[in-house]
Design a protein around this motif. Structure first.
Motif, PDB file in Angstrom:
ATOM      1  N   GLU A 193     -78.074-105.767 -54.150  1.00 54.12           N
ATOM      2  CA  GLU A 193     -78.839-105.293 -55.184  1.00 54.12           C
ATOM      3  C   GLU A 193     -78.917-106.067 -56.465  1.00 54.12           C
ATOM      4  OE1 GLU A 193     -80.451-102.598 -54.333  1.00 54.12           O
ATOM      5  OE2 GLU A 193     -79.443-101.999 -52.446  1.00 54.12           O
ATOM      6  N   VAL A 194     -80.034-105.939 -57.097  1.00 54.99           N
ATOM      7  CA  VAL A 194     -80.193-106.375 -58.710  1.00 54.99           C
ATOM      8  C   VAL A 194     -79.543-105.136 -59.521  1.00 54.99           C
ATOM      9  CG1 VAL A 194     -81.772-106.457 -60.613  1.00 54.99           C
ATOM     10  CG2 VAL A 194     -82.501-107.645 -58.191  1.00 54.99           C
ATOM     11  N   ASP A 210     -75.581-104.107 -74.572  1.00 51.45           N
ATOM     12  CA  ASP A 210     -74.237-103.163 -75.286  1.00 51.45           C
ATOM     13  C   ASP A 210     -73.572-102.698 -74.118  1.00 51.45           C
ATOM     14  OD1 ASP A 210     -76.073-101.685 -73.863  1.00 51.45           O
ATOM     15  OD2 ASP A 210     -76.386-100.052 -75.706  1.00 51.45           O
ATOM     16  N   ASP A 211     -73.433-103.344 -73.064  1.00 51.11           N
ATOM     17  CA  ASP A 211     -72.587-102.854 -71.621  1.00 51.11           C
ATOM     18  C   ASP A 211     -71.111-102.526 -72.185  1.00 51.11           C
ATOM     19  OD1 ASP A 211     -71.570-102.297 -69.307  1.00 51.11           O
ATOM     20  OD2 ASP A 211     -71.640-104.564 -68.781  1.00 51.11           O
ATOM     21  N   VAL A 212     -70.687-101.330 -71.890  1.00 48.87           N
ATOM     22  CA  VAL A 212     -69.253-101.272 -72.292  1.00 48.87           C
ATOM     23  C   VAL A 212     -68.245-101.781 -71.698  1.00 48.87           C
ATOM     24  CG1 VAL A 212     -70.297 -98.965 -73.376  1.00 48.87           C
ATOM     25  CG2 VAL A 212     -69.248 -99.034 -71.027  1.00 48.87           C
ATOM     26  N   PHE A 213     -68.439-102.446 -70.372  1.00 45.03           N
ATOM     27  CA  PHE A 213     -67.369-102.800 -69.496  1.00 45.03           C
ATOM     28  C   PHE A 213     -67.313-104.532 -69.810  1.00 45.03           C
ATOM     29  CE2 PHE A 213     -69.470 -99.673 -66.643  1.00 45.03           C
ATOM     30  CZ  PHE A 213     -68.565 -98.877 -66.518  1.00 45.03           C
ATOM     31  N   ASP A 214     -65.885-104.572 -69.913  1.00 46.26           N
ATOM     32  CA  ASP A 214     -65.383-105.869 -70.390  1.00 46.26           C
ATOM     33  C   ASP A 214     -65.607-107.023 -69.162  1.00 46.26           C
ATOM     34  OD1 ASP A 214     -64.394-107.941 -71.874  1.00 46.26           O
ATOM     35  OD2 ASP A 214     -62.201-107.243 -71.603  1.00 46.26           O
ATOM     36  N   ALA A 237     -80.395-109.650 -63.016  1.00 43.53           N
ATOM     37  CA  ALA A 237     -81.796-109.657 -63.219  1.00 43.53           C
ATOM     38  C   ALA A 237     -82.274-110.902 -64.127  1.00 43.53           C
ATOM     39  CB  ALA A 237     -82.215-108.353 -64.185  1.00 43.53           C
ATOM     40  N   PHE A 238     -83.703-111.012 -64.165  1.00 43.72           N
ATOM     41  CA  PHE A 238     -84.173-112.109 -64.792  1.00 43.72           C
ATOM     42  C   PHE A 238     -83.698-112.122 -66.301  1.00 43.72           C
ATOM     43  CE2 PHE A 238     -87.354-111.891 -61.487  1.00 43.72           C
ATOM     44  CZ  PHE A 238     -87.054-113.053 -60.896  1.00 43.72           C
ATOM     45  N   GLU A 239     -83.734-110.999 -67.026  1.00 46.17           N
ATOM     46  CA  GLU A 239     -83.007-111.082 -68.276  1.00 46.17           C
ATOM     47  C   GLU A 239     -82.368-109.767 -68.546  1.00 46.17           C
ATOM     48  OE1 GLU A 239     -86.504-110.902 -71.104  1.00 46.17           O
ATOM     49  OE2 GLU A 239     -87.348-109.104 -70.188  1.00 46.17           O
ATOM     50  N   ARG A 240     -81.478-109.839 -69.665  1.00 46.90           N
ATOM     51  CA  ARG A 240     -80.682-108.659 -69.980  1.00 46.90           C
ATOM     52  C   ARG A 240     -81.450-107.568 -70.690  1.00 46.90           C
ATOM     53  NH1 ARG A 240     -74.742-110.352 -71.718  1.00 46.90           N
ATOM     54  NH2 ARG A 240     -74.427-108.149 -71.665  1.00 46.90           N
ATOM     55  N   PRO A 241     -81.373-106.314 -70.356  1.00 45.13           N
ATOM     56  CA  PRO A 241     -81.974-105.263 -71.272  1.00 45.13           C
ATOM     57  C   PRO A 241     -81.248-105.389 -72.675  1.00 45.13           C
ATOM     58  CG  PRO A 241     -81.775-104.369 -69.131  1.00 45.13           C
ATOM     59  CD  PRO A 241     -80.828-105.544 -69.262  1.00 45.13           C
ATOM     60  N   ALA A 242     -81.972-104.806 -73.972  1.00 49.93           N
ATOM     61  CA  ALA A 242     -81.323-104.871 -75.143  1.00 49.93           C
ATOM     62  C   ALA A 242     -80.197-103.537 -75.201  1.00 49.93           C
ATOM     63  CB  ALA A 242     -82.146-104.759 -76.207  1.00 49.93           C
ATOM     64  N   THR A 243     -80.522-102.508 -74.568  1.00 55.32           N
ATOM     65  CA  THR A 243     -79.797-101.220 -74.615  1.00 55.32           C
ATOM     66  C   THR A 243     -79.416-100.723 -73.164  1.00 55.32           C
ATOM     67  OG1 THR A 243     -81.297 -99.768 -75.063  1.00 55.32           O
ATOM     68  CG2 THR A 243     -80.529-100.939 -76.782  1.00 55.32           C
ATOM     69  N   THR A 244     -78.378 -99.946 -73.269  1.00 57.15           N
ATOM     70  CA  THR A 244     -78.287 -99.030 -72.006  1.00 57.15           C
ATOM     71  C   THR A 244     -79.692 -98.285 -71.672  1.00 57.15           C
ATOM     72  OG1 THR A 244     -75.991 -98.991 -72.294  1.00 57.15           O
ATOM     73  CG2 THR A 244     -76.923 -97.284 -70.730  1.00 57.15           C
ATOM     74  N   GLU A 245     -80.126 -97.643 -72.684  1.00 49.98           N
ATOM     75  CA  GLU A 245     -81.210 -96.789 -72.657  1.00 49.98           C
ATOM     76  C   GLU A 245     -82.146 -97.420 -72.090  1.00 49.98           C
ATOM     77  OE1 GLU A 245     -83.767 -93.853 -75.321  1.00 49.98           O
ATOM     78  OE2 GLU A 245     -82.401 -95.028 -76.290  1.00 49.98           O
ATOM     79  N   ILE A 277     -86.642-101.608 -60.977  1.00 46.46           N
ATOM     80  CA  ILE A 277     -86.162-103.033 -61.316  1.00 46.46           C
ATOM     81  C   ILE A 277     -84.841-103.329 -60.762  1.00 46.46           C
ATOM     82  CG2 ILE A 277     -86.252-104.844 -62.971  1.00 46.46           C
ATOM     83  CD1 ILE A 277     -89.059-103.686 -62.391  1.00 46.46           C
ATOM     84  N   GLY A 278     -83.957-102.424 -60.934  1.00 47.50           N
ATOM     85  CA  GLY A 278     -82.591-102.361 -60.588  1.00 47.50           C
ATOM     86  C   GLY A 278     -81.827-101.302 -60.679  1.00 47.50           C
ATOM     87  N   LEU A 279     -80.392-101.506 -60.327  1.00 52.27           N
ATOM     88  CA  LEU A 279     -79.508-100.380 -60.522  1.00 52.27           C
ATOM     89  C   LEU A 279     -78.507-100.583 -61.794  1.00 52.27           C
ATOM     90  CD1 LEU A 279     -78.249-100.253 -57.019  1.00 52.27           C
ATOM     91  CD2 LEU A 279     -80.403 -99.279 -57.904  1.00 52.27           C
ATOM     92  N   LEU A 280     -77.636 -99.628 -62.234  1.00 54.41           N
ATOM     93  CA  LEU A 280     -77.124 -99.911 -63.355  1.00 54.41           C
ATOM     94  C   LEU A 280     -75.710 -99.124 -63.276  1.00 54.41           C
ATOM     95  CD1 LEU A 280     -76.610-100.466 -66.404  1.00 54.41           C
ATOM     96  CD2 LEU A 280     -77.680 -98.078 -67.028  1.00 54.41           C
TER      97      LEU A 280
END
Length: 253
Positions: free
Chosen positions: A103-104, A110-114, A123-131, A141-144
């Protein structure tokens, strides 16, 4: 502790997903004359808010810099995978990291996991925020992967989530600058730890005067001790014991 607070206001920062409402309610009941101000801050900016002195304490996600902050871990959240409601994963009650291998999986900035990157395909690029990442999940587009509180915070009718049984946990802690452990910080620590208002570390109401006339304290007053047996009846009688046998009077000759 440091000295007395310059302004009698307590400022509490909190990151998305943290829920300070219960402790705020107790604060308002216990310290009604000292306002508590809540500051909502992004998870990746919370530490800097405390370092800059813009808040007295904060509900932060672990880890925190223990060389600068004192911290009390409060709880660790369940980790979940957010998916569209029609995704195949929804057929299971829970999923594992292995289930996500093909899965993508989105990795917001701003991912909270270390971790370096989540499992699955990037994914091709990282989203700026969790929202923003949630919007991409809704678009297919993918899972979170997020803590459960963030899944609830960003709830949408077209999305759902499943627990990730072997995913990392996200711990939430009460943190504050170690050298700024003020009386108000101690008060809030007491509330979070469940101390009563009369706790020795809490802020308590002045004790009532216990000293009476002549310097005798209330604690020095004792109950009167039982009187010793004197052989006399308290009512002026002869004091014959209850169990004593009475002699019959002698007959006159």
């Amino acid at each position: 502790m440091t000295g007395t607070e310059a302004s009698q206001t307590f400022r509490l920062a909190y990151v998305p997903g943290a829920t300070p409402a219960k402790w705020v309610r107790i604060w308002n009941e216990r310290l009604p004359d000292i306002p508590l101000t809540l500051l909502a801050v992004p998870a990746d900016e919370a530490s800097e808010v405390l370092r800059a002195g813009d808040a007295d304490a904060g509900l932060l996600r672990l880890p925190v810099d223990r060389t600068f902050f004192s911290a009390i871990p409060l709880y660790t959240e369940t980790t979940v995978v957010m998916v569209p409601k029609d995704h195949l994963i929804t057929a299971a009650d829970e999923v594992s990291v292995e289930d996500l291998a093909e899965e993508v999986v989105l990795h917001p900035l701003d991912d909270v996991f270390d971790w370096d990157r989540p499992p699955g395909e990037p994914a091709f690029e990282r989203p700026a925020t969790t929202e923003d990442a949630v919007e991409l999940v809704a678009a297919g587009i993918g899972l979170l992967i997020v803590p459960q509180s963030l899944a609830r915070l960003h709830h949408r009718r077209d999305l759902t989530y499943r627990p990730l049984v072997d995913g990392p946990g996200s711990g939430v802690a009460l943190a504050w600058p170690e050298e700024a452990t003020t009386d108000l910080v101690e008060d809030f620590i007491g509330i979070v730890r469940g101390r009563t208002v009369n706790s020795s570390r809490g802020r308590t109401a002045p004790a009532p005067e216990s000293q009476g006339k002549g310097g005798d304290t209330a604690s020095a007053r004792r109950k009167p001790t039982a009187a010793k047996t004197t052989g006399r009846n308290p009512r002026g009688g002869s004091g014959v014991s209850k169990g004593a046998k009475r002699r019959k009077p002698r007959r006159r000759a």
